[in-house]
Write a protein that holds these residues in place. Sequence first.
Motif, PDB file in Angstrom:
ATOM      1  N   ARG A 105     -62.072   4.422  31.905  1.00  0.00           N
ATOM      2  CA  ARG A 105     -61.043   4.189  32.923  1.00  0.00           C
ATOM      3  C   ARG A 105     -60.803   5.426  33.771  1.00  0.00           C
ATOM      4  O   ARG A 105     -60.630   5.340  34.988  1.00  0.00           O
ATOM      5  CB  ARG A 105     -59.750   3.735  32.238  1.00  0.00           C
ATOM      6  CG  ARG A 105     -59.819   2.309  31.687  1.00  0.00           C
ATOM      7  CD  ARG A 105     -58.418   1.798  31.363  1.00  0.00           C
ATOM      8  NE  ARG A 105     -57.763   2.634  30.358  1.00  0.00           N
ATOM      9  CZ  ARG A 105     -57.824   2.382  29.048  1.00  0.00           C
ATOM     10  NH1 ARG A 105     -58.523   1.345  28.593  1.00  0.00           N
ATOM     11  NH2 ARG A 105     -57.187   3.166  28.194  1.00  0.00           N
ATOM     12  N   SER A 106     -60.767   6.624  33.147  1.00  0.00           N
ATOM     13  CA  SER A 106     -60.524   7.850  33.916  1.00  0.00           C
ATOM     14  C   SER A 106     -61.674   8.139  34.870  1.00  0.00           C
ATOM     15  O   SER A 106     -61.457   8.586  36.012  1.00  0.00           O
ATOM     16  CB  SER A 106     -60.340   9.027  32.956  1.00  0.00           C
ATOM     17  OG  SER A 106     -61.500   9.211  32.159  1.00  0.00           O
ATOM     18  N   GLU A 107     -62.914   7.872  34.431  1.00  0.00           N
ATOM     19  CA  GLU A 107     -64.056   8.096  35.316  1.00  0.00           C
ATOM     20  C   GLU A 107     -64.013   7.139  36.515  1.00  0.00           C
ATOM     21  O   GLU A 107     -64.310   7.528  37.646  1.00  0.00           O
ATOM     22  CB  GLU A 107     -65.348   7.906  34.530  1.00  0.00           C
ATOM     23  CG  GLU A 107     -66.603   8.200  35.354  1.00  0.00           C
ATOM     24  CD  GLU A 107     -67.848   8.052  34.517  1.00  0.00           C
ATOM     25  OE1 GLU A 107     -68.945   8.167  35.076  1.00  0.00           O
ATOM     26  OE2 GLU A 107     -67.715   7.805  33.292  1.00  0.00           O
ATOM     27  N   ARG A 108     -63.611   5.910  36.269  1.00  0.00           N
ATOM     28  CA  ARG A 108     -63.519   4.942  37.355  1.00  0.00           C
ATOM     29  C   ARG A 108     -62.440   5.345  38.364  1.00  0.00           C
ATOM     30  O   ARG A 108     -62.606   5.170  39.575  1.00  0.00           O
ATOM     31  CB  ARG A 108     -63.217   3.567  36.778  1.00  0.00           C
ATOM     32  CG  ARG A 108     -63.182   2.458  37.830  1.00  0.00           C
ATOM     33  CD  ARG A 108     -62.931   1.117  37.166  1.00  0.00           C
ATOM     34  NE  ARG A 108     -63.957   0.838  36.171  1.00  0.00           N
ATOM     35  CZ  ARG A 108     -63.919  -0.226  35.357  1.00  0.00           C
ATOM     36  NH1 ARG A 108     -62.888  -1.071  35.419  1.00  0.00           N
ATOM     37  NH2 ARG A 108     -64.891  -0.432  34.488  1.00  0.00           N
ATOM     38  N   SER A 109     -61.313   5.893  37.856  1.00  0.00           N
ATOM     39  CA  SER A 109     -60.245   6.315  38.767  1.00  0.00           C
ATOM     40  C   SER A 109     -60.691   7.475  39.636  1.00  0.00           C
ATOM     41  O   SER A 109     -60.284   7.592  40.803  1.00  0.00           O
ATOM     42  CB  SER A 109     -58.997   6.705  37.960  1.00  0.00           C
ATOM     43  OG  SER A 109     -59.279   7.805  37.118  1.00  0.00           O
ATOM     44  N   GLN A 121     -61.468   6.782  48.527  1.00  0.00           N
ATOM     45  CA  GLN A 121     -60.309   6.794  49.413  1.00  0.00           C
ATOM     46  C   GLN A 121     -60.169   8.103  50.174  1.00  0.00           C
ATOM     47  O   GLN A 121     -59.219   8.290  50.924  1.00  0.00           O
ATOM     48  CB  GLN A 121     -59.035   6.522  48.621  1.00  0.00           C
ATOM     49  CG  GLN A 121     -59.006   5.145  47.972  1.00  0.00           C
ATOM     50  CD  GLN A 121     -57.804   4.945  47.080  1.00  0.00           C
ATOM     51  OE1 GLN A 121     -56.951   5.845  46.988  1.00  0.00           O
ATOM     52  NE2 GLN A 121     -57.736   3.788  46.429  1.00  0.00           N
ATOM     53  N   PRO A 151     -59.908  14.348  43.824  1.00  0.00           N
ATOM     54  CA  PRO A 151     -59.224  14.132  42.539  1.00  0.00           C
ATOM     55  C   PRO A 151     -58.942  15.410  41.777  1.00  0.00           C
ATOM     56  O   PRO A 151     -58.142  15.429  40.847  1.00  0.00           O
ATOM     57  CB  PRO A 151     -60.222  13.239  41.792  1.00  0.00           C
ATOM     58  CG  PRO A 151     -61.546  13.561  42.380  1.00  0.00           C
ATOM     59  CD  PRO A 151     -61.283  13.853  43.827  1.00  0.00           C
ATOM     60  N   ARG A 192     -60.848   4.755  27.262  1.00  0.00           N
ATOM     61  CA  ARG A 192     -60.017   5.632  28.097  1.00  0.00           C
ATOM     62  C   ARG A 192     -60.872   6.487  29.014  1.00  0.00           C
ATOM     63  O   ARG A 192     -60.551   6.684  30.197  1.00  0.00           O
ATOM     64  CB  ARG A 192     -59.148   6.513  27.206  1.00  0.00           C
ATOM     65  CG  ARG A 192     -58.073   5.746  26.452  1.00  0.00           C
ATOM     66  CD  ARG A 192     -57.280   6.689  25.557  1.00  0.00           C
ATOM     67  NE  ARG A 192     -56.257   5.977  24.832  1.00  0.00           N
ATOM     68  CZ  ARG A 192     -55.451   6.556  23.926  1.00  0.00           C
ATOM     69  NH1 ARG A 192     -55.573   7.852  23.662  1.00  0.00           N
ATOM     70  NH2 ARG A 192     -54.546   5.833  23.299  1.00  0.00           N
ATOM     71  N   TRP A 195     -63.791   7.962  40.799  1.00  0.00           N
ATOM     72  CA  TRP A 195     -64.614   7.392  41.851  1.00  0.00           C
ATOM     73  C   TRP A 195     -63.766   6.657  42.889  1.00  0.00           C
ATOM     74  O   TRP A 195     -64.050   6.692  44.093  1.00  0.00           O
ATOM     75  CB  TRP A 195     -65.653   6.446  41.259  1.00  0.00           C
ATOM     76  CG  TRP A 195     -66.784   7.159  40.566  1.00  0.00           C
ATOM     77  CD1 TRP A 195     -67.014   7.237  39.246  1.00  0.00           C
ATOM     78  CD2 TRP A 195     -67.821   7.900  41.211  1.00  0.00           C
ATOM     79  NE1 TRP A 195     -68.140   7.990  38.990  1.00  0.00           N
ATOM     80  CE2 TRP A 195     -68.665   8.403  40.189  1.00  0.00           C
ATOM     81  CE3 TRP A 195     -68.135   8.190  42.557  1.00  0.00           C
ATOM     82  CZ2 TRP A 195     -69.790   9.181  40.460  1.00  0.00           C
ATOM     83  CZ3 TRP A 195     -69.263   8.965  42.818  1.00  0.00           C
ATOM     84  CH2 TRP A 195     -70.078   9.452  41.775  1.00  0.00           C
ATOM     85  N   ASP A 196     -62.731   5.975  42.434  1.00  0.00           N
ATOM     86  CA  ASP A 196     -61.844   5.289  43.374  1.00  0.00           C
ATOM     87  C   ASP A 196     -61.162   6.286  44.301  1.00  0.00           C
ATOM     88  O   ASP A 196     -60.979   6.035  45.515  1.00  0.00           O
ATOM     89  CB  ASP A 196     -60.799   4.473  42.624  1.00  0.00           C
ATOM     90  CG  ASP A 196     -61.424   3.294  41.891  1.00  0.00           C
ATOM     91  OD1 ASP A 196     -62.559   2.913  42.244  1.00  0.00           O
ATOM     92  OD2 ASP A 196     -60.764   2.769  40.947  1.00  0.00           O
ATOM     93  N   ALA A 197     -60.758   7.439  43.739  1.00  0.00           N
ATOM     94  CA  ALA A 197     -60.111   8.457  44.565  1.00  0.00           C
ATOM     95  C   ALA A 197     -61.075   9.017  45.603  1.00  0.00           C
ATOM     96  O   ALA A 197     -60.709   9.281  46.762  1.00  0.00           O
ATOM     97  CB  ALA A 197     -59.565   9.569  43.680  1.00  0.00           C
TER      98      ALA A 197
END
Length: 226
Positions: A200-204, A211, A215, A197, A206-208
Amino acid sequence: MTAPVAPARTGAARGGTRRGLLAWVAAGVLGAALILLASGRVWAEVAYPPAPGATRSGTVALSGGDLAPVLSPLALACLAAVVAVLATRGLWRRVVGALIALLGAAAAVAAGQGASPSRAVEVAGPGGTLTGLAKTAVSAMPAWPIAAAAGGLALTAAGAVAAARGGRWPAMSERYERRGPRPDGAASGERGERPARSERSERSLWDALDQGVDPTEGEGPDGRQG
């Protein structure tokens, strides 16, 4: 469809092996307990005429321990060897099984020798309780000697089985051995879910950032979205 069949068969085989081991332990303990029980019971009674000046005759009751003193030590040694079979594996387990077979055979032979009337006369005669007195009759009680011999034969058979098949039985320490890591590198239960988990949160995050979105915008003091 055929992949899950192999683990199921392996689990069933392990369960059958463990049940076989438990049945073997029960047979070994029962054989040793039977010897201990029989050795404490009366095997023979030796009657003798009254002593000079006495009017009544007497009898001497002899137990299995009197007629075959080695029975109890042999049974206790077999019990200890049964425990040793559970704690050992491989060659040592086979050696202990052979030892149980030898001890059981010795107990069966000792029971047969102790059941003879001549043995009762010998024990109660010169050097025994009835020193200097003539024996008139020996009343044997064959049930307990037979029980002791049966216990010895059961231990002999159990020892032979352990010597022949003991290498296939699981060791007592296998249940407490620490399991290795899972193939996917994650531990079982919640401990394996938390790293996944957080990843996944760390990856989200970086994705933000990629873009162009902040975050942290809208988060409260505790880090949660407002």
